[in-house]
Design a protein around this motif. Sequence first.
Motif, short mmCIF file in Angstrom:
data_model
loop_
_atom_site.label_atom_id
_atom_site.label_comp_id
_atom_site.label_asym_id
_atom_site.label_seq_id
_atom_site.Cartn_x
_atom_site.Cartn_y
_atom_site.Cartn_z
N GLY A 37 0.90 -1.19 0.05
CA GLY A 37 -0.11 0.05 -0.18
C GLY A 37 0.78 1.30 0.00
N SER A 39 4.73 3.30 -1.60
CA SER A 39 5.05 3.74 -2.68
C SER A 39 6.60 3.89 -2.90
N ASN A 62 7.87 1.65 -7.88
CA ASN A 62 6.41 1.39 -7.32
C ASN A 62 5.93 -0.06 -7.60
N GLN A 65 -0.56 -1.94 -9.09
CA GLN A 65 -1.57 -1.83 -8.26
C GLN A 65 -2.51 -3.34 -8.60
N ASN A 71 -6.90 -7.44 2.37
CA ASN A 71 -7.73 -6.20 2.54
C ASN A 71 -9.21 -6.06 1.72
N TYR A 74 -9.48 -4.97 -2.08
CA TYR A 74 -9.36 -3.44 -2.10
C TYR A 74 -7.85 -3.53 -3.15
N MET A 76 -4.76 -1.72 -4.37
CA MET A 76 -3.54 -1.07 -3.93
C MET A 76 -2.06 -1.47 -4.36
N PRO A 77 -1.23 -0.78 -4.23
CA PRO A 77 -0.08 -1.13 -4.57
C PRO A 77 0.56 -2.38 -3.78
#
Length: 223
Positions: A37, A39, A62, A65, A71, A74, A76-77
């Motif tokens: 999540g 970076s 990075n 995604q 999670n 969801y 996220m990275p």
Amino acid sequence: MPDSPMDYEPLDWSPGSWQRPAARKAAPILLLLHGLGASQEDMQGLAERLDPQQQVHLLTLNAPQRPVTLNRGYVMPAWYDLLGLGPDSAEDRAGMEEMAAALRGALAPVLRGRELILGGFSQGAALSLYLHLHAGFAARALLIFSGYLPLRHETPSAQANSAPIFWGHGRMDDILPLSYAQWGEEILLRQGYSVTREDYPMAHSVIAEEISAARSFLQQHGM
């Protein structure tokens, strides 16, 4: 003087990357991978504090995604899917393999025979261990900040060229408890790896004392 941006290859990594050249050409590359999540910006400050004298070429990336099961799907990275954080949770082996292949292709023109120092925080630290132990990424050293040992029941035996490992962890870590570092160290030592593990009065984070110890570790191993 540091190399100019034209003296090193731009990285073909669509999620985004950052590089800071060393003060000399052909210096080792220090690749730091961020946690779930986060970076690459989270790793820039850590990288520069590890190498204030520009002895190595710094590189952060990075993560792509992706939906993360832990999670509730969801997006996220994340370097790979996390199915759980329990000691017996299933692991996304396929996701790790795919990420290793993607990183191998992206890093090839940048490495160009240079030595590599691998490291990261949390999930990024775990991926660094996977890359070296399971995916054949040669490394001069590994820097593990608040990580865990992926696929720990399948940890291969150390080889003559296996990298020494620095592992820093917080005694009050409520995300990846200290026991994860203890298990990881025990397994790695049993399999013949060189491990320097230090515990710190912190939660799931990195502190100045730990950075100083990691910098000393790199100096001891010829950085």
